[in-house]
Motif scaffolding. Structure first.
Motif, mmCIF file in Angstrom:
data_model
loop_
_atom_site.group_PDB
_atom_site.id
_atom_site.type_symbol
_atom_site.label_atom_id
_atom_site.label_comp_id
_atom_site.label_asym_id
_atom_site.label_seq_id
_atom_site.Cartn_x
_atom_site.Cartn_y
_atom_site.Cartn_z
ATOM 1 N N UNK A 1 0.784 -1.421 0.050
ATOM 2 C CA UNK A 1 -0.055 0.004 -0.028
ATOM 3 C C UNK A 1 0.882 1.094 -0.069
ATOM 4 N N UNK A 2 0.779 2.181 -1.051
ATOM 5 C CA UNK A 2 1.511 3.497 -1.016
ATOM 6 C C UNK A 2 0.960 4.309 0.194
ATOM 7 N N UNK A 3 2.086 5.367 0.709
ATOM 8 C CA UNK A 3 1.716 6.240 1.549
ATOM 9 C C UNK A 3 0.669 7.362 1.064
ATOM 10 N N UNK A 4 0.769 7.683 -0.045
ATOM 11 C CA UNK A 4 0.019 8.690 -0.639
ATOM 12 C C UNK A 4 -0.660 8.553 -1.969
ATOM 13 N N UNK A 5 -1.615 9.486 -2.378
ATOM 14 C CA UNK A 5 -2.246 9.285 -3.476
ATOM 15 C C UNK A 5 -1.303 9.982 -4.392
ATOM 16 N N UNK A 6 -1.644 9.873 -5.746
ATOM 17 C CA UNK A 6 -0.634 10.270 -7.014
ATOM 18 C C UNK A 6 -0.644 11.601 -7.049
ATOM 19 N N UNK A 7 -1.704 12.324 -6.641
ATOM 20 C CA UNK A 7 -1.661 13.966 -6.661
ATOM 21 C C UNK A 7 -0.953 14.466 -5.351
ATOM 22 N N UNK A 8 -0.583 13.766 -4.195
ATOM 23 C CA UNK A 8 0.056 14.458 -3.349
ATOM 24 C C UNK A 8 1.491 14.912 -3.742
ATOM 25 N N UNK A 9 1.986 16.052 -3.331
ATOM 26 C CA UNK A 9 2.958 16.812 -3.564
ATOM 27 C C UNK A 9 4.141 16.302 -2.730
ATOM 28 N N UNK A 10 5.192 15.504 -3.196
ATOM 29 C CA UNK A 10 6.300 15.323 -2.374
ATOM 30 C C UNK A 10 7.548 16.036 -2.914
ATOM 31 N N UNK A 11 7.987 16.965 -2.360
ATOM 32 C CA UNK A 11 9.205 18.016 -2.886
ATOM 33 C C UNK A 11 10.299 18.198 -1.949
ATOM 34 N N UNK A 12 11.026 19.286 -2.174
ATOM 35 C CA UNK A 12 12.186 19.886 -1.309
ATOM 36 C C UNK A 12 12.079 21.214 -1.779
ATOM 37 N N UNK A 13 12.605 22.016 -0.752
ATOM 38 C CA UNK A 13 12.481 23.560 -0.589
ATOM 39 C C UNK A 13 13.761 24.151 -0.706
ATOM 40 N N UNK A 14 13.980 25.379 -1.084
ATOM 41 C CA UNK A 14 15.166 26.428 -1.102
ATOM 42 C C UNK A 14 14.482 27.802 -0.935
ATOM 43 N N UNK A 15 15.246 28.759 -0.543
ATOM 44 C CA UNK A 15 15.140 30.258 -0.542
ATOM 45 C C UNK A 15 16.021 30.718 -1.522
ATOM 46 N N UNK A 16 15.767 31.649 -2.161
ATOM 47 C CA UNK A 16 16.691 32.348 -3.377
ATOM 48 C C UNK A 16 18.174 32.886 -2.833
ATOM 49 N N UNK A 17 17.966 33.506 -1.441
ATOM 50 C CA UNK A 17 19.049 34.011 -1.386
ATOM 51 C C UNK A 17 20.048 33.039 -0.838
ATOM 52 N N UNK A 18 19.510 31.943 -0.176
ATOM 53 C CA UNK A 18 20.457 30.934 0.374
ATOM 54 C C UNK A 18 20.879 30.135 -0.579
ATOM 55 N N UNK A 19 20.511 30.059 -1.739
ATOM 56 C CA UNK A 19 21.303 29.025 -2.646
ATOM 57 C C UNK A 19 21.583 29.687 -4.021
ATOM 58 N N UNK A 20 20.997 31.014 -4.293
ATOM 59 C CA UNK A 20 21.366 31.442 -5.489
ATOM 60 C C UNK A 20 22.778 31.965 -5.939
#
Length: 437
Positions: free
Chosen positions: A1-20
């Protein structure tokens, strides 16, 4: 059984100043380069995400992630008041197009702590003029990029100013108590605890002079300056004005803001203080966000409240590089509490976890943190809570504000001498959360 439905968003985050890197028109860039800066080091080229975003987005897609939360930098779009840079608009259009080409849903933050220098020179985040300026920038950007956006977070951790003010007040009380004890002992000069108060006071005056030269005031009101009650509401007004301006040009945008929330737990004698803490951190914002399209929830750990206030981390507990308690269970607790408050206000508000993570050199502990935190999210969904996504902080080891590059939050390591990316096992772990368990 999968944890989430196919439309659930799994991702990562950044902020511009910290990475650009090279965010030269921002207030943070100015503060980092002051002679008496409180920053451990300047951001400089950071991790060069400005030029390497395609590689970074591909890494997410290859790992199985479905979303990327990143910020558009106001200081790039509007480096001078009323003068917009179309080349920077074109850059962020390319970033958005790259997300879509890699089947990554973009979650765009319009302001992640940093502001153009001119905003601070005009009074910053305690001046009503900023509400209009922020709305103008957001409307302009939505008009040109809104067709590719989808989800928008207007303001990152809109309550951070109040949290900073509370921490500053606690620190002030602690310092006053220490000074009183030292005065009683006849030790008013240098204190043998790694701090030189004479030098600190001298530096404070020099820093005020630098602030006057750069920002036109001794106490610039950048976004994470200690917030007044009036400034706190000004932030909410800015959010609402920005949402209105963006909806006017792109009605289909799904817009919310994010708040920094702790899992606030009371122990004996701390019940009333704990309720007050939660009211300050979350509850008093509800009237300003009930009409939003979703809520951005950000959590890293818990706060235990006793009769004398916030308690230290329990003796023997595991801590992170940020000195937070390792406590991934906090996320589920906070989601449930937030959901209960929305329900009490007759609002079935979609919740997106816009940040949750851990600073550690030991990626095995990050994997363990992710597994526990994501299981908590899945449990909330099974209970009927409308959680629509989980954005892990952070995609990359990056610039952690005043602490510089020492904090390792990333799913991907970066060799800053070469800017080479090295995905960690935790990136693969997060991607697998979308697959069969």
């Amino acid at each position: 059984m999968s944890r989430f439905s196919s439309d659930f968003l799994i991702g990562a985050a950044t902020s511009a100043h910290q990475v650009e890197g090279n965010n030269i028109h921002s207030d943070y860039w100015a503060m980092e380069h002051m002679a008496h800066s409180t920053f451990h080091e300047p951001s400089l080229d950071a991790v060069d995400h400005y030029n390497r975003y395609e590689e970074d987005i591909r890494l997410m897609a290859q790992a199985g992630l479905s979303a990327y939360r990143f910020s558009i930098e106001w200081a790039r779009i509007e480096p001078e008041e009323g003068k917009f840079d179309e080349a920077e608009i074109a850059h962020y259009r390319s970033v958005l197009e790259c997300c879509h080409a890699n089947h990554i849903t973009p979650v765009v933050t319009m302001m992640h702590f940093t502001s153009p220098v001119w905003v601070i020179q005009n009074g910053g985040w305690e001046n009503g003029h900023t509400v209009e300026a922020f709305a103008r920038y957001c409307g302009y950007t939505a008009e040109r990029l809104g067709d590719l956006m989808g989800y928008v977070v207007t303001i990152n951790e809109a309550n951070m100013g109040l949290q900073v003010a509370a921490i500053a007040e606690r620190y002030k009380r602690q310092m006053m108590a220490k000074m009183s004890r030292m005065q009683a002992q006849g030790l008013e000069g240098t204190v043998q605890i790694g701090m030189n108060f004479n030098t600190m006071m001298e530096n404070m005056q020099l820093k005020k002079q630098e602030n006057r030269e750069v920002f036109g005031t001794e106490e610039p009101q950048n976004f994470v300056a200690g917030r007044t009650a009036e400034g706190d509401i000004l932030i909410m007004r800015a959010h609402q004005a920005a949402k209105k301006a963006m909806k006017a040009v792109k009605p289909g945008l799904r817009i919310g803001l994010s708040l920094s929330l702790h899992d606030i737990q009371a122990i004996e004698g701390g019940e009333e203080k704990a309720l007050h803490e939660w009211e300050e951190e979350f509850s008093h914002y509800i009237p300003y966000i009930l009409e939003d399209d979703f809520f951005g929830l950000q959590n890293y750990t818990r706060s235990v409240i006793g009769a004398d206030g916030i308690q230290p981390v329990p003796q023997g507990a595991e801590t992170t590089q940020m000195d937070y308690e390792f406590y991934p269970e906090a996320l589920e607790h906070v989601i449930r509490r937030v959901s209960e408050e929305f329900a009490a206000n007759k609002k079935d508000m979609p919740i997106m976890v816009t940040e949750n993570g851990i600073a550690t050199e030991d990626d095995a502990r990050r994997v363990a943190f992710i597994e526990k935190a994501v299981d908590g999210v899945a449990s909330c969904i099974q209970s009927g809570i409308p959680v629509i996504g989980y954005m892990h902080w952070s995609l990359l080891d990056n610039f952690e504000w005043q602490k510089g590059f020492s904090m390792k939050f990333g799913l991907v390591a970066v060799d800053r001498a070469t800017q080479e990316r090295r995905p960690k096992p935790s990136l693969e772990c997060l991607g697998k959360c979308r697959k069969q368990k």
